[in-house]
Motif scaffolding. Structure first.
Motif, PDB file in Angstrom:
ATOM      1  N   LYS A 217      31.947 -29.218  41.614  1.00  0.00           N
ATOM      2  CA  LYS A 217      31.778 -29.982  40.364  1.00  0.00           C
ATOM      3  C   LYS A 217      31.544 -31.458  40.654  1.00  0.00           C
ATOM      4  O   LYS A 217      30.607 -32.072  40.128  1.00  0.00           O
ATOM      5  N   ARG A 249      34.338 -22.788  32.532  1.00  0.00           N
ATOM      6  CA  ARG A 249      34.512 -24.180  32.984  1.00  0.00           C
ATOM      7  C   ARG A 249      33.225 -24.714  33.608  1.00  0.00           C
ATOM      8  O   ARG A 249      32.920 -25.904  33.492  1.00  0.00           O
ATOM      9  N   GLU A 253      32.069 -28.105  32.058  1.00  0.00           N
ATOM     10  CA  GLU A 253      32.350 -29.300  32.850  1.00  0.00           C
ATOM     11  C   GLU A 253      31.197 -29.731  33.756  1.00  0.00           C
ATOM     12  O   GLU A 253      31.094 -30.912  34.105  1.00  0.00           O
TER      13      GLU A 253
END
Length: 407
Positions: A217, A249, A253
């Protein structure tokens, strides 16, 4: 370090050696802006200057591709000296560069030890295509998933890659391709006539990205930052074998494109081909896909399906695939199996792949048949496997041979 080994079945100029990063200094590559500001505060940069200095460093690292503080000409020389004494921005060591007859490039990178660990090696692949260039990036050293058709799955997991190590693969690729705006072009670079050569990133190299979520990420958010590498999130694809709890996620994100390594339409077969299915089965996986944040016809999920002769390639399998994906905006990449030594599988016959694709196409799904790239240098899908274990074994043998006998 030793001279880089360049193996070319096409035509290229010799590779230029890269200096290995010092292991005793923290790197600024992979830090977000808040971490950069904290690092600058730690060397005495006044708070009132930190925002400006962070912006300068960000520009030099990700727009200009600087790998040495001396290149940062709009930063005062004394500050550059302090930065160089406290931090590093060096690239990882490039052990080898192989260039396929079709232009595909594969690099073997060596990263320094982390903590009590030892140096590790991973592979990264660049695939040039008409109007685009795709960089296949690794997220782990080795893999835990043991997918039976995948060469990388035969290598045990050593550790996760850090955000810096993930980003470094992009930076070195752009270095080697002459893709940063610099005064000099590296020998052997493939210089674009316009635009950039690295236009797309796929997290499809070694490892399962969602088992290294935080570092992946962080790296992808830096890669897509509009003031830096500036890769569109629609040109970044993360491929997972099915870590269901992390899929939501990923969309929320990271907001990148999603690819699913499906490869079977029945749980009993997928349990064998993709053992993570025993933990999260096809129903759970497809439910997570239907709930993927931002999913629509413009942001379809890609389902990857490797074609294995007599295993998963029947027309009944094709019809079941269509049934399973009903209601999911999707495209289906049919991947001719890429053989590797010791594999128990064969690639489906071409006529069978085309017949399978026809069933899927008639149902309204795009189902391109992926053209194998880089097979001659083992850079094709499912073939990536670091040579680090073999190299370490050879090194151990050499040391034992050279050691004095004890009697």
């Amino acid at each position: 370090m030793s001279e880089i080994e360049t193996i070319a079945t096409g035509t290229t100029a010799p590779a230029t050696p890269l200096a290995a990063a010092p292991a005793d200094k923290p790197t600024l590559v992979g830090m977000d802006r808040a971490e950069l500001a904290e690092a600058l505060a730690g060397i005495g940069v006044p708070e009132r200057q930190q925002r400006m200095r962070v912006a300068q460093l960000w520009h030099w690292l990700y727009v200009r591709g600087a790998s040495d503080f001396s290149e940062m000409t709009n930063i005062a020389k004394d500050l550059r000296t302090v930065l160089a004494g406290a931090f590093t921005i060096h690239r990882p060591e490039m052990v080898s560069e192989q260039i396929s007859s079709d232009g595909t490039r594969k690099w073997l990178f060596r990263f320094p030890p982390r903590g009590a660990g030892r140096p590790v090696e991973i592979e990264t692949v660049y695939i040039p295509e008409e109007g685009r260039g795709t960089l296949c990036v690794s997220s782990q050293v080795g893999c835990t998933l043991t997918c039976t058709f995948c060469h990388t799955g035969t290598q045990r997991l050593v550790r996760n890659l850090t955000a810096e190590e993930i980003l470094s693969q992009i930076l070195v690729a752009r270095d080697r391709l002459g893709d940063f705006p610099k005064g000099e072009t590296p020998e052997g670079a493939a210089v674009p006539s316009e635009g950039r050569l690295v236009t797309n990133i796929v997290m499809m190299g070694m490892g399962e990205p969602l088992y290294n979520f935080d570092n992946v990420k962080k790296a992808l958010l830096i890669a897509s930052d509009g003031d830096g590498l500036s890769l569109s999130k629609r040109r970044i694809t993360l491929s997972t074998s099915g870590v269901v709890p992390m899929i939501e996620r990923t969309g929320a994100e990271i907001s990148c494109m999603l690819a699913i390594s499906l490869h079977a339409v029945r749980d009993d077969l997928r349990d064998e081909l993709v053992p993570i299915n025993k933990k999260w089965n096809i129903t759970a996986l497809l439910d997570a896909c239907r709930a993927y944040p931002g999913l629509n016809n413009a942001r379809r999920i890609t389902f990857e399906y490797v074609m294995l002769k007599g295993v998963n390639d029947s027309l009944a399998d094709a019809r079941e695939l269509v049934r399973l994906l009903k209601g999911i905006p999707a495209k289906i990449n049919l991947i001719p199996f890429n053989p590797w030594p010791g594999s128990p599988y064969e690639c489906s016959d071409w006529e069978q792949i085309e017949a399978f694709a026809e069933v899927v196409n008639r149902a309204g799904y795009a189902s391109p048949i992926r053209t194998p790239r880089g097979r001659d240098i083992f850079a094709a899908c499912g073939q990536l496997k670091s040579e680090s274990e073999k190299m370490r074994a050879r090194e151990r043998i050499a040391l034992e041979t050279a050691a004095p006998a004890h009697g």
